[in-house]
Design a protein around this motif. Structure first.
Motif, short mmCIF file in Angstrom:
data_model
loop_
_atom_site.label_atom_id
_atom_site.label_comp_id
_atom_site.label_asym_id
_atom_site.label_seq_id
_atom_site.Cartn_x
_atom_site.Cartn_y
_atom_site.Cartn_z
N GLN A 1 13.33 24.69 77.98
CA GLN A 1 12.34 24.15 77.03
C GLN A 1 12.38 24.95 75.75
OE1 GLN A 1 8.51 24.24 78.87
NE2 GLN A 1 9.06 22.73 80.43
N GLU B 1 15.55 24.03 73.77
CA GLU B 1 15.55 22.70 73.17
C GLU B 1 14.50 22.59 72.06
OE1 GLU B 1 17.85 20.76 74.05
OE2 GLU B 1 18.45 21.45 76.04
N HIS B 2 13.29 22.77 72.44
CA HIS B 2 12.20 22.66 71.47
C HIS B 2 11.64 24.07 71.30
CE1 HIS B 2 12.61 19.03 73.80
NE2 HIS B 2 12.16 19.70 74.84
N GLN B 3 11.09 24.32 70.17
CA GLN B 3 10.57 25.66 69.96
C GLN B 3 9.14 25.78 70.50
OE1 GLN B 3 12.50 27.80 69.85
NE2 GLN B 3 13.13 28.56 67.87
N VAL B 4 9.04 25.74 71.83
CA VAL B 4 7.71 25.85 72.43
C VAL B 4 7.21 27.29 72.30
CG1 VAL B 4 8.09 24.01 74.07
CG2 VAL B 4 8.71 26.35 74.69
#
Lengths: 338, 338
Positions: A306, A309-312
DNA sequence: TTGTATGCGTTATCAC
DNA sequence: GTGATAACGCATACAA
C-alpha cells in the motif's frame, strides 16, 4: 540470448509492438500478436525483468531483513511476506543480520542499491540512524515485531510489555513467588526489554519484590536457555518458575533443569514466548505467549505494498498476542522449596 | 536520485572517472578521487546496482529455491548459502515451492527473468523437465539434498539409502522386529523414497519380512507424524519401533504415541532423520540420522560460484551423514508386545 | 590518468 | 494498431 529486437525482426514488427504483446496483449491485433508469440518461441526469447526495472524504476523486488532465518519465528513471518509478495508477483531478497546492527546497515544499503521497491525489516534498533535515513529519504519500508508507537514509520508488532505481563501474571496466579526471567540480550532487540518491563511491573503489582539476581540476559538460543537455567537453579534460593523471552530459551531451560535433576513441571514451571510450532510437542507441552508471526509477515507485506503504490500515511498496528496455557506450568505447592 | 552524471558534473570530471572511482579507485589520481567522493557525498549519490547488472550482464544475485523455509533443515542450508554469498557480495532471492512442481517451475522462470547469475535448488523432482532445460540452456545451478549420481548436473547431497539403512539397522540391532516407517510422501521428493529403499533392504538383509502395512506416506509435518503414529499403533500387531524420514515426523510421532498411552522409549523406539537443532532437546532425546545442512548450503554455494566464474565440469558430492544415538531408541525387551 | 562515445534491453512518448 | 526513437544509469573500448 535473444531480445525483443530479435523477436521484432523475425516477426516483422517493431520492438514497441513486441513490448506491447508482453505488457498489454489486448491492444495488439490478434494476427500480429500471434506472429509475435510465434517468433518468441522460435527465438526462445526470455524476458529480461532487469532491463524493464531499469526503465520503469520498479524492480518488483522487496528486501526482507531478519535477525536469523534460523529462528522459526522469523522464518514464519518471512514466509508470510513471501506468500503475499508471490501473490503480487514480487520477489523477495532475504538477508540475516544475526542481531548485528552493522550487518543490518550493510543489508539496507545493498538492497537499496539493488533498487528494491521496499523493505520489510525486523530491526535490532528502532531508534538507530538506519531507519531515520530511510524515512528521510522516502524509502518505503515496514517494521515487523515492532515496538514503536506513533511516529513516521509503518510498523506491525505485538504488545511485548503486555505479553511479559501476562506470562508473569499466569505464574503469579499459580502462587509462584520466585519467578526468574531468562531474557534475550536487551542489546539484541528491545522486544526482550519490553517483555522484561511487563514482567517487572507484574511483580510489583503483586507485591513480589524484584530480585535482580533472577534476571539473566543471554543469547537467543537453546544453549543460552540451558545454561541460564543451570545458573538460576544453582542459586541459594532457586526460583520455582521461569519466564523465558522466547520458546527456544524455554526449551533450552527445560533441558538445563532436567540435567540438574529437576522434574518438570513439578519442580519448575516454565513459560515461553512465541508459540513456535514445536512448543506443543514438548514434554511437558510448553505454556507460552502466542504471537501471530505468519500473519504479521503477511500484514506487513500488505502495508508495504500500500505504501509503495499509494502514499498512505504511516500506521502502527498491534496484533493480538495471547497466553496459551499448556502443561509446563503448574501451581506452586504451598510450602514448596521457596 | 542523483546519478554518476550529476556527480561527474559537480566534480568536474567525466562519468567514466566517476565509474572508475567506484570500481577501481587505485587507477585514479588521489586528488581527483577525493574530488569525486566529495561530490558523491554532496549529491547523496546512491549506486544503482541494477544499471550495473544491466550492462555487465551480472546481477550479483542468485536464486535459492526450497520446499519451505518452514522446515529447519532447509532454513539451515539456505543460511549456508546466504553466508557464503554474503562473503562474496552476492544477494539471495528466496522462494518456496511448498513441494509443488509447478511452483518450482514458476520460480525458476521468474528468477531467470530477474537475471540471476545462478540457482541453488532443492528440487522436488530431479528428473523433471525444469532441470533439463537449465542444463540445455547453460544456466549455472546446483542441487541441494540431491539424489542424483553422475550426469550433467552439479549436486551435493547425502546417501539417503545409506541413511535409511543405518537408521533401520540400529533398530534391528536393538532387537526390534516390527519396524514401521513413517515416510514423507514419495511424490514430494525422492529422498524419502531412497530412505525407504534403505529401510527395506536392511529388513531384507536381516531376514525380517517386509510388511507393507507398516509403511505410511504422509505430509512432512508434525501433524503428519502424529496422525501416522496413531494409525500405526492402532494396528492389530503394532510396531515396536518407528523410522521416521524426518525429525518433524518423529517428533509428531512421539506425541501421537503418548496420546495413545505409549511410554517412550519403553513401549516404542523412534529414530528420525536430519538432526534438527531441537532433536537433542526432546524428551526422550531423539535418535536420528544427522545430515550437515548448513555445510551443504555453503558447499553448494561454493560449487555454484565456481561454476559461474569458470566453466568447471559438473560434480556430484556426497556428504557424510551419521547415526546419532540418543535416548529415543532402546533395546526391545525379549518377549515384548510383538 | 582522464575523457569520449557507444551499447546494454526495455518502456514510453509521439507520431502516423 | 503500429512504428521510430529517446531515455534509463552505468561500464568499457578506445583515444588522448
Amino acid at each position: 540470448m535473444s531480445t525483443i529486437l530479435d523477436v521484432a525482426k523475425l516477426a516483422g514488427v517493431s520492438t514497441a509492438t513486441v513490448s506491447r504483446v508482453i505488457n498489454s496483449p489486448q491492444v495488439v491485433r490478434v494476427k500480429t500478436r500471434e506472429r509475435v508469440t510465434g517468433a518468441m518461441k522460435v527465438c526462445n526469447y526470455k524476458y529480461n525483468a532487469l532491463a524493464r526495472g531499469f526503465v520503469t524504476k520498479r524492480s518488483n523486488t522487496i528486501g526482507v531483513i531478519i535477525p536469523t532465518i534460523n529462528n522459526q519465528v522469523f522464518a514464519e513471518s518471512t514466509r508470510g511476506v513471501q506468500d503475499y509478495a508471490d501473490l503480487n508477483k514480487i520477489q523477495v531478497l532475504l538477508g540475516n543480520t544475526y542481531y548485528r546492527y552493522g550487518q543490518e546497515e550493510k543489508l539496507v544499503t545493498t538492497f537499496r542499491e539493488k533498487q528494491v521497491d521496499g523493505l520489510v525489516i525486523t530491526t535490532t534498533n528502532p531508534r538507530g540512524a538506519i531507519l531515520k535515513t530511510l524515512v528521510d529519504e522516502g524509502v518505503p519500508f515496514v517494521l515487523l515485531y515492532s515496538t514503536v508507537k506513533g511516529g513516521p514509520m509503518t510498523a506491525v508488532g505485538i504488545d511485548n510489555y503486555q505479553g511479559g505481563y501476562r506470562a508473569t501474571e499466569h505464574l503469579v496466579k499459580l502462587c509462584h513467588k520466585r519467578i526468574a526471567m531468562v531474557a534475550g540480550n536487551f542489546s539484541s532487540s528491545d522486544r526482550s526489554f519490553h517483555r522484561w518491563h511487563g514482567y517487572r511491573q507484574c511483580l510489583k503489582n503483586n507485591k513480589i519484590p524484584y530480585d535482580s539476581e533472577l534476571l539473566i540476559q543471554t543469547e537467543y538460543s537453546l544453549i543460552g536457555g540451558r545454561d541460564s537455567a543451570k545458573k538460576l537453579l544453582s542459586l541459594q534460593k532457586p526460583p520455582t518458575a521461569f519466564f523465558c523471552s522466547n520458546d527456544y530459551l524455554a526449551i533450552g531451560a527445560m533441558k538445563g533443569a532436567r540435567e540438574l535433576g529437576f522434574k518438570l513441571p513439578e519442580d519448575l514451571s516454565i513459560v515461553g514466548f512465541d508459540d513456535i510450532r514445536i512448543a506443543s510437542y514438548m514434554t511437558p507441552e510448553l505454556t507460552t505467549i502466542r504471537q501471530p508471526s505468519y500473519e504479521m509477515g503477511k500484514l506487513g507485506a500488505e502495508l508495504l505494498f500500500q505504501r509503495i503504490e499509494h502514499q498512505v500515511k504511516p500506521v502502527q498496528l498491534m496484533l493480538e498476542s495471547s497466553l496459551v496455557v499448556r502443561e509446563s506450568t503448574i501451581r506452586q505447592p504451598v510450602g514448596g522449596i521457596s
